[in-house]
Design a protein around this motif. Sequence first.
Motif, PDB file in Angstrom:
ATOM      1  N   GLY A 137      -1.007  -2.669   4.560  1.00 47.69           N
ATOM      2  CA  GLY A 137      -0.512  -1.336   4.236  1.00 47.69           C
ATOM      3  C   GLY A 137      -0.772  -0.341   5.357  1.00 47.69           C
ATOM      4  O   GLY A 137      -0.086   0.660   5.487  1.00 47.69           O
ATOM      5  N   GLU A 164       3.482  -0.088   4.561  1.00 45.60           N
ATOM      6  CA  GLU A 164       3.782   1.320   4.308  1.00 45.60           C
ATOM      7  C   GLU A 164       5.288   1.505   4.132  1.00 45.60           C
ATOM      8  O   GLU A 164       5.741   2.247   3.245  1.00 45.60           O
ATOM      9  CB  GLU A 164       3.293   2.102   5.531  1.00 45.60           C
ATOM     10  N   ASP A 167       6.175   0.254   0.805  1.00 46.87           N
ATOM     11  CA  ASP A 167       5.715   1.175  -0.240  1.00 46.87           C
ATOM     12  C   ASP A 167       6.582   2.428  -0.314  1.00 46.87           C
ATOM     13  O   ASP A 167       6.934   2.894  -1.398  1.00 46.87           O
ATOM     14  CB  ASP A 167       4.249   1.570   0.008  1.00 46.87           C
ATOM     15  N   HIS A 171       9.047   3.627  -3.340  1.00 51.57           N
ATOM     16  CA  HIS A 171       8.903   4.959  -3.938  1.00 51.57           C
ATOM     17  C   HIS A 171      10.268   5.641  -4.034  1.00 51.57           C
ATOM     18  O   HIS A 171      10.622   6.234  -5.056  1.00 51.57           O
ATOM     19  CB  HIS A 171       7.954   5.771  -3.060  1.00 51.57           C
ATOM     20  N   TYR A 177       3.644   2.099  -7.975  1.00 53.61           N
ATOM     21  CA  TYR A 177       2.657   1.808  -6.937  1.00 53.61           C
ATOM     22  C   TYR A 177       1.879   0.550  -7.338  1.00 53.61           C
ATOM     23  O   TYR A 177       1.594   0.402  -8.531  1.00 53.61           O
ATOM     24  CB  TYR A 177       1.703   2.999  -6.781  1.00 53.61           C
ATOM     25  N   PRO A 178       1.480  -0.356  -6.462  1.00 50.58           N
ATOM     26  CA  PRO A 178       1.916  -0.394  -5.068  1.00 50.58           C
ATOM     27  C   PRO A 178       3.328  -0.934  -4.971  1.00 50.58           C
ATOM     28  O   PRO A 178       3.704  -1.847  -5.706  1.00 50.58           O
ATOM     29  CB  PRO A 178       0.915  -1.343  -4.422  1.00 50.58           C
ATOM     30  N   GLY A 179       4.112  -0.379  -4.079  1.00 45.75           N
ATOM     31  CA  GLY A 179       5.541  -0.643  -4.100  1.00 45.75           C
ATOM     32  C   GLY A 179       5.971  -1.986  -3.541  1.00 45.75           C
ATOM     33  O   GLY A 179       7.002  -2.516  -3.945  1.00 45.75           O
TER      34      GLY A 179
END
Length: 396
Positions: A137, A164, A167, A171, A177-179
């Motif tokens: 992440g 990231e 994620d 979103h 979450y977590p994506g």
Amino acid sequence: MLILGIETSCDETGIALYDSERGLLAHALHSQIAMHEEYGGVVPELASRDHIRRVLPLIRRVMRESGAAPEDLDAVAYTQGPGLAGALLVGTSVANALAFTLGIPAIGIHHLEGHLLSPLLASNPPRFPFVALLVSGGHTQLMRVAGVGEYELLGETVDDAAGEAFDKTAHLLGLGYPGGPALAQLAEAGRAGKYKLPRPMLERMHKTGNLDFSFSGLKTAVLLLVRKEAADAAAKADVAAEADAVARAGAAAGTDVAAGIDAAGKADIAASFQEAIVDVLVAKSLYALEQTGLDQLVVAGGVGANRRLRERLDRGAAEQGYAVFYPEYEFCTDNGAMIALAGALRLGAGAIGATSVVGASSLANVSEGTVGASLLANPTYAFTVKPRWDLAATGL
Ligand code: KG4
Ligand code: ZN
């Protein structure tokens, strides 16, 4: 040697007992996902408080399961950084207190070193040297790993990490979450070829030899795509005004922007995004093998759990005669086993305080400020955490 491993860098309390001869004896994990879910991300203060609640009971559990007593321990390894400061302090404090009481070393481990070495826990481990793709992440890096503590950075992300990007895209599509895992699951039902998204820093790779990554442009491309699809969907429903509202709301909040897109449409976007990111990770990993002349690739970090990435890496590597190694699924994301293993290797390899620095890498100085040979002889148990633990921050 028996090593207790403690991981509390983020939203998982991971505890494990590793025996340098018998291997992993027991491990336990408490995930805080359910607790952070309603906030849409990790709340650092809540994370710290939860680690405090979990850490000792989990240590007792792995001790009981493995039939070991505290006096049997030879060292305590803990994640010293990078991560959330308050969360790191919980594991660091407990590890040092325990080691102090028992008169044994407390070994501060770099979280990424844990991930990097985690495939060594598998029944068919790689041998040094190998190329490692670290995809979590917070990090996306390609490394040449010659041995414990011998890490050469080959390339890394210049902006967002792969996890990231997963994620943030999740979103955007209104997933929880977590994506990453949710987006990967949605992508299973989608058509990867439906939308053409950019493959950043890939086109000229063979010309420049550059193994760096960039994912922020891809993120923006997905945002624009989602906005357009949402507007089209709204227009189709003959509510053009709503299309504007959807686009505006999305621009302002970065969320709910995909509200008008149906499930199949979202799945297509998820699959197209995943394919773009996987394309880049696969191509760069294979090129890193070619560049280094090595024939083993190790994949570590949470995104390493991605099924499509594994499928494509396996195929690409097989075609070129390379072998790919993954940690067991349960050791892909944060866990205590990888920290205990890293501690054991550092003790056993005699590598404490002897990390060789090659290239510019956030892992290159893993030994700096950690156990140090002197701590073994004369333990002081003074401790610090390193929420940001990389070369630039230490001025090396
Ligand atoms: O290594 P990790 O557990 O924690 C860090 O040190 O960051 O990695 C977590 C990251 C998150 O961004 C999560 O969304 C991503 O790994 N992840 C995935 C999958 N499982 C976890 N991304 C894509 N596909 C997955 N199956
Ligand atoms: Zn991690």
